[in-house]
Scaffold this motif. Structure first.
Motif, PDB file in Angstrom:
ATOM      1  N   ARG A   1       0.802  -1.236   0.000  1.00 43.58           N
ATOM      2  CA  ARG A   1       0.000   0.000   0.000  1.00 43.58           C
ATOM      3  C   ARG A   1       0.829   1.276   0.000  1.00 43.58           C
ATOM      4  O   ARG A   1       0.363   2.305  -0.487  1.00 43.58           O
ATOM      5  CB  ARG A   1      -0.931   0.001   1.214  1.00 43.58           C
ATOM      6  CG  ARG A   1      -2.056  -1.000   1.024  1.00 43.58           C
ATOM      7  CD  ARG A   1      -2.720  -1.391   2.307  1.00 43.58           C
ATOM      8  NE  ARG A   1      -3.459  -0.307   2.918  1.00 43.58           N
ATOM      9  CZ  ARG A   1      -4.232  -0.462   3.983  1.00 43.58           C
ATOM     10  NH1 ARG A   1      -4.365  -1.650   4.543  1.00 43.58           N
ATOM     11  NH2 ARG A   1      -4.874   0.552   4.496  1.00 43.58           N
ATOM     12  N   HIS A   2       2.043   1.218   0.571  1.00 40.60           N
ATOM     13  CA  HIS A   2       2.769   2.481   0.770  1.00 40.60           C
ATOM     14  C   HIS A   2       4.178   2.510   0.188  1.00 40.60           C
ATOM     15  O   HIS A   2       4.894   3.502   0.334  1.00 40.60           O
ATOM     16  CB  HIS A   2       2.826   2.815   2.263  1.00 40.60           C
ATOM     17  CG  HIS A   2       1.474   2.944   2.884  1.00 40.60           C
ATOM     18  ND1 HIS A   2       0.588   3.926   2.510  1.00 40.60           N
ATOM     19  CD2 HIS A   2       0.833   2.185   3.815  1.00 40.60           C
ATOM     20  CE1 HIS A   2      -0.538   3.791   3.193  1.00 40.60           C
ATOM     21  NE2 HIS A   2      -0.416   2.734   3.979  1.00 40.60           N
ATOM     22  N   ILE A   3       4.601   1.402  -0.411  1.00 36.43           N
ATOM     23  CA  ILE A   3       5.930   1.394  -1.059  1.00 36.43           C
ATOM     24  C   ILE A   3       5.754   1.229  -2.570  1.00 36.43           C
ATOM     25  O   ILE A   3       6.212   2.057  -3.353  1.00 36.43           O
ATOM     26  CB  ILE A   3       6.823   0.265  -0.486  1.00 36.43           C
ATOM     27  CG1 ILE A   3       7.204   0.564   0.974  1.00 36.43           C
ATOM     28  CG2 ILE A   3       8.070   0.072  -1.340  1.00 36.43           C
ATOM     29  CD1 ILE A   3       8.257   1.630   1.185  1.00 36.43           C
ATOM     30  N   VAL A   4       5.078   0.153  -2.972  1.00 34.21           N
ATOM     31  CA  VAL A   4       4.862  -0.082  -4.411  1.00 34.21           C
ATOM     32  C   VAL A   4       3.915   0.994  -4.934  1.00 34.21           C
ATOM     33  O   VAL A   4       2.944   1.352  -4.276  1.00 34.21           O
ATOM     34  CB  VAL A   4       4.268  -1.497  -4.621  1.00 34.21           C
ATOM     35  CG1 VAL A   4       3.841  -1.683  -6.067  1.00 34.21           C
ATOM     36  CG2 VAL A   4       5.295  -2.554  -4.224  1.00 34.21           C
ATOM     37  N   ARG A   5       4.231   1.516  -6.110  1.00 37.94           N
ATOM     38  CA  ARG A   5       3.386   2.581  -6.683  1.00 37.94           C
ATOM     39  C   ARG A   5       3.260   2.398  -8.193  1.00 37.94           C
ATOM     40  O   ARG A   5       3.839   1.493  -8.762  1.00 37.94           O
ATOM     41  CB  ARG A   5       3.960   3.956  -6.329  1.00 37.94           C
ATOM     42  CG  ARG A   5       5.415   4.109  -6.716  1.00 37.94           C
ATOM     43  CD  ARG A   5       6.085   5.235  -5.930  1.00 37.94           C
ATOM     44  NE  ARG A   5       6.699   4.724  -4.721  1.00 37.94           N
ATOM     45  CZ  ARG A   5       7.081   5.472  -3.703  1.00 37.94           C
ATOM     46  NH1 ARG A   5       6.912   6.754  -3.705  1.00 37.94           N
ATOM     47  NH2 ARG A   5       7.652   4.935  -2.633  1.00 37.94           N
ATOM     48  N   GLY A   6       2.514   3.288  -8.823  1.00 34.41           N
ATOM     49  CA  GLY A   6       2.330   3.194 -10.276  1.00 34.41           C
ATOM     50  C   GLY A   6       1.140   2.310 -10.614  1.00 34.41           C
ATOM     51  O   GLY A   6       0.428   1.824  -9.733  1.00 34.41           O
ATOM     52  N   ASP A   7       0.957   2.068 -11.907  1.00 32.67           N
ATOM     53  CA  ASP A   7      -0.240   1.340 -12.340  1.00 32.67           C
ATOM     54  C   ASP A   7      -0.304  -0.089 -11.804  1.00 32.67           C
ATOM     55  O   ASP A   7      -1.369  -0.684 -11.752  1.00 32.67           O
ATOM     56  CB  ASP A   7      -0.276   1.248 -13.877  1.00 32.67           C
ATOM     57  CG  ASP A   7      -0.485   2.608 -14.511  1.00 32.67           C
ATOM     58  OD1 ASP A   7      -0.527   3.608 -13.762  1.00 32.67           O
ATOM     59  OD2 ASP A   7      -0.577   2.670 -15.741  1.00 32.67           O
ATOM     60  N   TRP A   8       0.862  -0.655 -11.444  1.00 37.12           N
ATOM     61  CA  TRP A   8       0.867  -2.055 -11.016  1.00 37.12           C
ATOM     62  C   TRP A   8       0.653  -2.225  -9.521  1.00 37.12           C
ATOM     63  O   TRP A   8       0.641  -3.340  -9.005  1.00 37.12           O
ATOM     64  CB  TRP A   8       2.153  -2.751 -11.466  1.00 37.12           C
ATOM     65  CG  TRP A   8       2.105  -2.999 -12.939  1.00 37.12           C
ATOM     66  CD1 TRP A   8       2.596  -2.189 -13.919  1.00 37.12           C
ATOM     67  CD2 TRP A   8       1.466  -4.096 -13.593  1.00 37.12           C
ATOM     68  NE1 TRP A   8       2.306  -2.726 -15.145  1.00 37.12           N
ATOM     69  CE2 TRP A   8       1.614  -3.899 -14.978  1.00 37.12           C
ATOM     70  CE3 TRP A   8       0.780  -5.227 -13.147  1.00 37.12           C
ATOM     71  CZ2 TRP A   8       1.108  -4.794 -15.917  1.00 37.12           C
ATOM     72  CZ3 TRP A   8       0.283  -6.122 -14.081  1.00 37.12           C
ATOM     73  CH2 TRP A   8       0.449  -5.909 -15.446  1.00 37.12           C
ATOM     74  N   GLN A   9       0.466  -1.100  -8.828  1.00 39.30           N
ATOM     75  CA  GLN A   9       0.223  -1.224  -7.396  1.00 39.30           C
ATOM     76  C   GLN A   9      -1.090  -1.972  -7.172  1.00 39.30           C
ATOM     77  O   GLN A   9      -2.128  -1.581  -7.726  1.00 39.30           O
ATOM     78  CB  GLN A   9       0.149   0.162  -6.743  1.00 39.30           C
ATOM     79  CG  GLN A   9       0.172   0.052  -5.243  1.00 39.30           C
ATOM     80  CD  GLN A   9      -0.722   1.053  -4.560  1.00 39.30           C
ATOM     81  OE1 GLN A   9      -1.536   1.705  -5.198  1.00 39.30           O
ATOM     82  NE2 GLN A   9      -0.578   1.163  -3.263  1.00 39.30           N
ATOM     83  N   GLY A  10      -1.027  -3.034  -6.417  1.00 40.10           N
ATOM     84  CA  GLY A  10      -2.229  -3.794  -6.079  1.00 40.10           C
ATOM     85  C   GLY A  10      -2.808  -4.596  -7.233  1.00 40.10           C
ATOM     86  O   GLY A  10      -3.880  -5.182  -7.109  1.00 40.10           O
ATOM     87  N   LYS A  11      -2.107  -4.611  -8.361  1.00 40.50           N
ATOM     88  CA  LYS A  11      -2.658  -5.273  -9.544  1.00 40.50           C
ATOM     89  C   LYS A  11      -2.057  -6.671  -9.689  1.00 40.50           C
ATOM     90  O   LYS A  11      -0.872  -6.870  -9.391  1.00 40.50           O
ATOM     91  CB  LYS A  11      -2.277  -4.424 -10.763  1.00 40.50           C
ATOM     92  CG  LYS A  11      -3.172  -4.588 -11.931  1.00 40.50           C
ATOM     93  CD  LYS A  11      -2.990  -3.402 -12.852  1.00 40.50           C
ATOM     94  CE  LYS A  11      -3.285  -3.771 -14.281  1.00 40.50           C
ATOM     95  NZ  LYS A  11      -2.979  -2.681 -15.194  1.00 40.50           N
ATOM     96  N   GLU A  12      -2.866  -7.600 -10.176  1.00 38.95           N
ATOM     97  CA  GLU A  12      -2.373  -8.972 -10.347  1.00 38.95           C
ATOM     98  C   GLU A  12      -1.268  -9.000 -11.388  1.00 38.95           C
ATOM     99  O   GLU A  12      -1.387  -8.397 -12.447  1.00 38.95           O
ATOM    100  CB  GLU A  12      -3.526  -9.882 -10.776  1.00 38.95           C
ATOM    101  CG  GLU A  12      -4.531 -10.074  -9.661  1.00 38.95           C
ATOM    102  CD  GLU A  12      -5.707 -10.934 -10.077  1.00 38.95           C
ATOM    103  OE1 GLU A  12      -5.551 -11.813 -10.945  1.00 38.95           O
ATOM    104  OE2 GLU A  12      -6.796 -10.719  -9.528  1.00 38.95           O
ATOM    105  N   ARG A  13      -0.214  -9.714 -11.094  1.00 39.38           N
ATOM    106  CA  ARG A  13       0.934  -9.788 -11.996  1.00 39.38           C
ATOM    107  C   ARG A  13       0.716 -10.876 -13.049  1.00 39.38           C
ATOM    108  O   ARG A  13       0.202 -11.968 -12.732  1.00 39.38           O
ATOM    109  CB  ARG A  13       2.200 -10.129 -11.210  1.00 39.38           C
ATOM    110  CG  ARG A  13       2.406  -9.302  -9.947  1.00 39.38           C
ATOM    111  CD  ARG A  13       2.940  -7.911 -10.256  1.00 39.38           C
ATOM    112  NE  ARG A  13       3.390  -7.289  -9.014  1.00 39.38           N
ATOM    113  CZ  ARG A  13       2.741  -6.307  -8.383  1.00 39.38           C
ATOM    114  NH1 ARG A  13       1.640  -5.808  -8.874  1.00 39.38           N
ATOM    115  NH2 ARG A  13       3.232  -5.801  -7.259  1.00 39.38           N
ATOM    116  N   PRO A  14       1.135 -10.610 -14.276  1.00 36.11           N
ATOM    117  CA  PRO A  14       0.923 -11.600 -15.339  1.00 36.11           C
ATOM    118  C   PRO A  14       1.843 -12.812 -15.204  1.00 36.11           C
ATOM    119  O   PRO A  14       2.947 -12.710 -14.655  1.00 36.11           O
ATOM    120  CB  PRO A  14       1.272 -10.813 -16.607  1.00 36.11           C
ATOM    121  CG  PRO A  14       2.177  -9.718 -16.151  1.00 36.11           C
ATOM    122  CD  PRO A  14       1.797  -9.391 -14.735  1.00 36.11           C
TER     123      PRO A  14
END
Ligand code: GLA
Length: 788
Positions: free
Chosen positions: A316-329
């Motif tokens: 929630r507070h380190i990862v950012r950008g469009d992939w934050q919280g998004k399922e990885r392919p």
């Protein structure tokens, strides 16, 4: 979240309290860090007492015979005033002495996080966090120290850092400046660190905290595979599932220093920050130095509780950008399949096969540029190798996209081979010590990221390719440690290691911030730079070059103490494994990689018919449970036996889970196995089913003759064909029950004990494993939903 009254500071998160106060002399006395307390609880019962005078003490004030800094828990300490524990700072002050006495002047509380000027840091808005900034002053030198505390309430993390400002006309020289100091009363702590090296990163080690100093440090120029910057303190008796534990980590990718010291008065001092190794930084008047941000968390729910807090915090507070919280392919990477030997045709065939089994992202690894046919040449160059990619990269990218796959590309921008066009044109771009031949690592030199021209060169070349070739994913590698730490752009080489990091973060900001849609996976010979600094840019990191699942149990298990599964690249590769020669079942390779961001890294061409079907089923299964595997609540079970590991990913509402039961070396007739499910609702009703998986015929060698009605030659054609086209089903178990019963423990079917094959026997052997899927069910219905 932060309340301040009469010099008392109370930092409150959902489940923890962190309190300190100003002493009559202006020092910050640490009072309490632990389970959340009511805000109106007086501090006195919690504070360390100082009623008696102790011999051997240096008194801060001769009139106060019990005020001895050496015996006080402090938020920050100095040098030269009687505290002889590990100091947070060593500064040659403007008056040329090392004596520093920072005392409280004022404070402010602001909503939200406070972005840093030079470094990446955790972020959050006013709803998520508050920041307390304390101003301390060394009066005689007019040097100011700011201590920042950002309280992330919901995730139970407090971020801390320090800023030094020189208000004196004379310069000062920083030799050490920590981000955090915490003094705690001893509680029988064990220090847990994540150590290792290439292909054996983040193995968990524990040592008792005893008198003296335990140091967890990196001096390689990167956060390193030797000692991850993060570490834990587990109080006496704390286990995975219960007890008190503290965790510390640093938002930084360079040399770090973490230390735990037990003093003669039973106080434990924790320090964390940039490593003082070869560090020397001059501050002229009005100049400022900011330390990286350190983060800390406390849990009374054992190590799992602590890990879960860090996982949420990172997501929630380190990862950012469009992939934050998004399922990885699900990706396929060609590295272990071909290394440097590939052609356009070979890659396209591999991509086609990948698409057929359900892969979503095709990653072209090392070897696509310059004269890169081995690791001896080409780094630093960005011209596409037309012998391998005859029609260029952009055409190749469109072909991949045309198959309905995303396209990812490998870069190693911080490095140069002496055999490269870049080095021939600009040898001065590489690090070198004057008068000495620079030392090579993997046949390469490190580029001088302190040099703005080098940074521009990297940014221009990488972004040109990203923008012209339609790149969806970048693997950014960094394959050696720094040597010859010397930049021609610096006057003081003591600044080198930190300036390199500032240069790196500048480059990453310029490349990736304008392109938030690119999925960036950072890599450094695997997990040599697995840290929160990189995670501020790259939502996932390649955990290790070791794809052997048994090794991965230690590597991913270690990482999971501090980092969420959504950040861990985990691939299925060929067995016997390239790193260990160990032969492991395809099912176990998947079962371990499923606890991370799943990828495949092998030539699908060599899979047998049945293996290809198995891979297809694995990917379908993973996609179905991917949100749970990447973002569910993760638990490590306390191992009941030394040759087992059990992990769980549980839905946030407790409605479903996937558990992995892993066996390393088998032992003969070892008795029962128990699977204790976790995180379920006590009174919820569930069905549990083993994920169906295959047993390769060849696994049984000549034993197969005892199962079949005929006795074929164990090495003969018949069995080879059977191995290609026939699969034996591994044991599938079904259970139903209430959460309370299942969490008490399911006694599983027997394992193979010299017993022959039966679908009721768990055929684990060495390196066997199973996944168990738990889903809510209707207690009155007998119908079981099939899980795949
Ligand atoms: C490093 C990485 C590998 C691969 C190679 C390519 O070792 O960790 O995954 O990309 O470099 O040279």
């Amino acid at each position: 979240m932060i309340s301040v009254t009469n010099g008392e500071f109370r930092l409150q998160t959902a489940r923890s309290s962190y309190w300190f106060r100003v002493t009559p002399y202006g020092h910050l006395e640490h009072v309490y860090y632990g389970e959340r307390l009511p805000e109106n609880q007086p501090m006195e019962p919690l504070a360390l007492k100082r009623n008696a005078q102790t011999g051997g003490c240096v008194l801060y004030n001769p009139a106060d015979e019990t005020y001895c800094l050496d015996m006080l828990p402090l938020e920050w300490s100095g040098i030269g005033k009687g505290d002889y524990r590990n100091p947070p700072a060593e500064i040659k002050m403007p008056d040329q002495t090392f004596t520093a006495d920072f005392r409280y002047q004022s404070h402010t509380v602001t909503n939200g996080s406070l972005p840093m000027q030079t470094l990446p840091s955790a972020y959050g808005d006013a709803d998520a966090c508050q920041t307390l900034t304390l101003t301390l002053l060394d009066e005689s030198n007019r040097v100011t120290l700011l201590l920042h505390y950002t309280v992330f309430e919901a995730t139970d993390v407090i971020a801390r850092r320090a800023t030094l400002v020189n208000g004196n006309e004379n310069p000062l020289v920083i030799r050490r400046l920590m981000s955090l100091q915490v003094d705690l009363p001893n509680d029988g702590y064990r220090m847990i660190t994540l150590d290792g090296g290439w292909i054996k990163e983040t193995h968990r080690h524990e040592r008792p905290v005893t008198y003296g100093l335990l140091v967890n440090e990196s001096i390689t120029g990167d956060s390193s595979n030797r000692h991850n910057p993060g570490f834990l303190l587990a109080a006496e008796g704390a286990t995975e599932t219960s007890g008190r534990a503290y965790g510390f980590n640093l938002v930084y990718s360079g040399n770090h220093y973490g230390a735990v010291e037990l003093s003669a008065y039973d106080l434990v001092r924790v320090s964390l920050g940039i490593s003082p190794h070869c560090f020397e930084w001059t501050l002229q008047q009005c100049e400022t130095f900011e330390t990286p941000e350190a983060v800390m968390s406390f849990s009374a729910q054992g190590l799992n509780g602590l890990s879960q807090q860090f996982h949420d915090f990172v997501n929630r507070h380190i990862v950012r950008g469009d992939w934050q919280g998004k399922e990885r392919p699900v990706l396929l990477n060609n590295w272990e399949a071909y290394f440097f030997k590939f052609t356009r045709g070979k890659l396209l065939r591999l991509a086609r096969r990948a698409k057929k089994v359900g892969v979503e992202l095709f990653v072209l690894d090392d070897g696509w540029f310059g004269k890169r046919d081995s690791d001896r040449a080409g780094l630093g160059d960005y011209t596409v190798n037309r012998r391998k990619l005859s029609r260029g990269l952009s055409e190749f990218s469109s072909r991949i996209h045309g198959m309905g796959l995303m396209f990812g590309l490998w870069f190693e921008p911080e490095m140069v081979n002496p055999d490269s066009d870049l080095y021939r044109a600009h040898p001065e771009y590489a690090l070198a010590t004057p008068g000495k031949e620079p030392a090579l690592g993997r046949n390469q030199l490190v580029l001088d990221l302190c040099n703005p021209a080098v940074r521009d060169y990297i940014v221009e070349n990488v972004t040109r390719i990203l923008d012209t070739c339609n790149i969806d994913y970048v693997k950014w590698d960094y394959n050696r440690h720094i040597s010859d730490a010397c930049s021609k752009c610096l006057t003081g080489q003591g600044e080198f290691f930190h300036r390199y990091m500032l240069g790196l973060y500048d480059v990453l900001t310029r490349v990736f911030r304008p392109r938030p849609g690119i999925l960036f996976e950072s890599c450094s010979s695997g997990g040599n730079r697995f840290d929160l600094g990189m995670l501020c840019f790259s939502p996932q990191i390649w955990s290790s070059d070791d794809t052997d699942p048994i090794e991965r149990l230690s590597i991913q298990g270690g990482l999971s103490l501090l980092y969420p599964l959504s950040t861990m690249g985990a691939h299925v590769s060929e067995a016997p494994h390239q790193q260990t020669l160990r032969d492991t079942p395809l099912s176990t390779r998947f079962n371990v990689a499923a606890f991370g961001c799943l990828g495949y890294e092998l030539d699908l061409k060599y899979l047998t018919h049945v293996q290809r079907r198995e891979v297809k089923e694995q990917i379908a299964f993973y996609k179905r449970y991917r949100a749970l595997m990447q973002y569910g609540v993760f638990y490590r079970s306390e191992p009941e036996k030394p040759n087992k590991a059990v992990w769980h990913c549980v839905a946030r509402d407790g409605g479903a889970s996937v558990s992995g039961f892993f066996q390393t070396q088998t032992s003969a007739a070892e008795g029962f196995d128990r699977l204790r499910l976790t995180g379920l609702k006590q009174d919820g009703f569930y069905q549990v089913e083993t994920k169906p998986q295959n047993l390769a015929v060849k696994r049984f060698g000549s034993l197969i003759r005892h199962i079949l009605p005929i006795a074929p030659h164990p090495d003969g054609l018949l069995l080879r064909l059977a191995n290609r086209y026939y699969r034996m089903q591994d044991c599938v178990e079904h259970y139903r029950g209430y959460g309370s019963a299942l969490m008490n423990g399911i006694l599983l079917n027997n394992q193979f004990i010299g017993s022959g094959y039966s679908p009721q026997i768990r055929m684990l052997g060495d390196f066997g494993s199973n996944l168990y899927v738990t889903e809510s069910a209707d207690p009155d219905s007998r119908d079981e939903k099939p899980i795949s």
